[in-house]
Design a protein around this motif. Structure first.
Motif, PDB file in Angstrom:
ATOM      1  N   GLU A 152       0.810  -1.361  -0.084  1.00 45.92           N
ATOM      2  CA  GLU A 152      -0.096  -0.057  -0.053  1.00 45.92           C
ATOM      3  C   GLU A 152       0.767   1.341   0.035  1.00 45.92           C
ATOM      4  O   GLU A 152       0.516   2.170  -0.929  1.00 45.92           O
ATOM      5  N   PRO A 153       1.797   1.556   0.904  1.00 38.55           N
ATOM      6  CA  PRO A 153       2.533   2.571   0.760  1.00 38.55           C
ATOM      7  C   PRO A 153       3.474   2.605  -0.431  1.00 38.55           C
ATOM      8  O   PRO A 153       3.684   4.049  -1.127  1.00 38.55           O
TER       9      PRO A 153
ATOM     10  N   ARG B  72       1.053   3.801  -3.090  1.00 41.74           N
ATOM     11  CA  ARG B  72       0.244   5.087  -3.024  1.00 41.74           C
ATOM     12  C   ARG B  72       1.151   6.335  -2.713  1.00 41.74           C
ATOM     13  O   ARG B  72       0.863   7.491  -3.094  1.00 41.74           O
ATOM     14  N   GLU B  73       2.352   6.061  -2.052  1.00 43.66           N
ATOM     15  CA  GLU B  73       3.356   7.034  -1.809  1.00 43.66           C
ATOM     16  C   GLU B  73       4.752   6.933  -2.035  1.00 43.66           C
ATOM     17  O   GLU B  73       5.515   7.950  -2.117  1.00 43.66           O
TER      18      GLU B  73
ATOM     19  N   ALA C 288       8.355   6.023   1.354  1.00 38.61           N
ATOM     20  CA  ALA C 288       7.363   5.547   2.340  1.00 38.61           C
ATOM     21  C   ALA C 288       7.501   4.157   2.531  1.00 38.61           C
ATOM     22  O   ALA C 288       7.167   3.547   3.510  1.00 38.61           O
ATOM     23  N   THR C 289       7.809   3.290   1.287  1.00 41.09           N
ATOM     24  CA  THR C 289       8.147   1.845   1.642  1.00 41.09           C
ATOM     25  C   THR C 289       9.279   1.653   2.291  1.00 41.09           C
ATOM     26  O   THR C 289       9.087   0.352   3.289  1.00 41.09           O
TER      27      THR C 289
ATOM     28  N   TRP D 236       8.466   1.891   5.891  1.00 39.09           N
ATOM     29  CA  TRP D 236       7.569   0.589   6.468  1.00 39.09           C
ATOM     30  C   TRP D 236       8.364  -0.520   6.454  1.00 39.09           C
ATOM     31  O   TRP D 236       8.306  -1.285   7.622  1.00 39.09           O
TER      32      TRP D 236
END
Length: 330
Positions: free
Chosen positions: A289-290, A293-294, A298-299, A302
């Motif tokens: 998801e990150p 979407r980002e 962001a990955t 996470w």
């Protein structure tokens, strides 16, 4: 015919040690998904590209292999990620073509057309992994085809002194939903019998990568609607462990990290002598998801937090549940 102990060549033993921790437990990370990973990323952002799949694998490899004993990748998208792994992490590479032809009965296996064991070895792999879908109760001609197919791969690995990890995924040819209550009743038979089959010496398998023998969602104490009591489920884990003389490791099967850890503790309680894991989606799937979407930063954030925590928790569970594969080899 069963073997009292698996005889390993010096080269194979060294490769297995590279893929294990100091206790002789395989604590490996799996991200050889191809079609399924494409669908997971596309589900978050509407579409995906080959480069995005490659990039996600690179991020997972770079950030998480310092906490894994090895990583499983594929030749189609994963080779760049293999170069980003921690220097102490071993490398398994998948040999199968992803998926299967749904129009042809039997979920028949196939090889990547541009690859051989020799080519994968030259790409830096320490071992080969092949995924086989198998229904012990399917038409004899279909299963004969699969037996011969695996014999060929085993012989190829033997000739090149490469460890052969065979991943077995059960199914029922008469039904499509392998997560159903109806299939949960059949699963122990399917899983245990296929392990017995591919432990035979003619396949030259070194390590089995297998499902747990029961769907834990249908076990007393784990799900509201159960088909097996805790006592029955424990007995299936014990029977599975006794069905093979080979080292065997569990796949996560897409369950949550917490459920997978609970499952390993349950296996230990049953007396299972499993030798580690090749854990995939349970470790990294929530990082999609990150990523979608980002973006990359962001990955990374996470993976450095939740992804790392998932692996560290899993490693702590393995320390008290898994057994060394050294006990099963000569």
């Amino acid at each position: 015919m069963r073997r009292d102990n698996l005889r390993l060549s010096t080269k194979k033993r060294a490769a297995l040690k590279k893929m294990s921790n100091e206790s002789g437990i395989i604590a490996a990370l799996a991200i050889d998904q191809r079609g399924s990973l494409e669908k997971m990323i596309a589900a978050e952002k509407g579409s995906t590209t080959a480069q995005e799949i490659t990039t996600f694998k690179e991020l997972v490899s770079e950030e998480l292999t310092p906490f894994a004993s090895a990583i499983l990748l594929d030749p189609e998208y994963g080779l760049p990620a293999s170069k980003r792994r921690d220097s102490d992490a071993g490398l398994l590479i998948a040999y199968e073509k992803t998926g299967y032809d749904q129009a042809t009965p039997g979920r028949l296996p196939d090889l990547l057309p541009d690859w051989s064991v020799e080519r994968i070895q030259k790409a830096g792999a320490d071992a080969i992994k092949f995924l086989l879908y198998y229904d012990v109760d399917e038409d004899a001609a279909i299963n004969h085809f699969k037996h011969v197919f695996i014999e060929r791969i085993g012989t190829e690995c033997l000739a090149l002194d490469m460890p052969f990890f065979l991943e077995l995924v059960s199914y029922d040819a008469g039904h499509n939903d392998m997560n159903s209550k109806a299939y949960a009743k059949q699963k122990p038979h399917k899983v245990i019998e296929m392990m017995k089959e591919f432990s035979k010496p003619e396949y030259f398998v070194d390590v089995l990568k297998v499902e747990v023998p029961v769907n834990m969602s249908f076990v007393e104490g784990f799900g509201e609607d159960f088909v097996f009591t805790e006592k029955q489920a424990l007995a299936f884990y014990k029977e599975q462990s006794e069905a093979t003389d080979l080292p065997f490791i569990f796949l996560s099967g897409g369950v949550t990290a917490e459920r997978f850890q609970e499952t390993l503790r349950f296996a230990k309680k049953a007396g299972s002598r499993f030798n580690g894991v090749l854990c995939g989606r349970a470790t990294w799937k929530d990082g999609i998801e990150p990523f979608a979407r980002e973006g990359e930063e962001a990955t990374r954030s996470w993976l450095k937090s939740v992804g790392k925590e998932n692996l560290e928790k899993l490693n702590r569970v393995l320390e008290v549940t898994a057994s060394s594969w050294h006990d099963k080899t000569k």
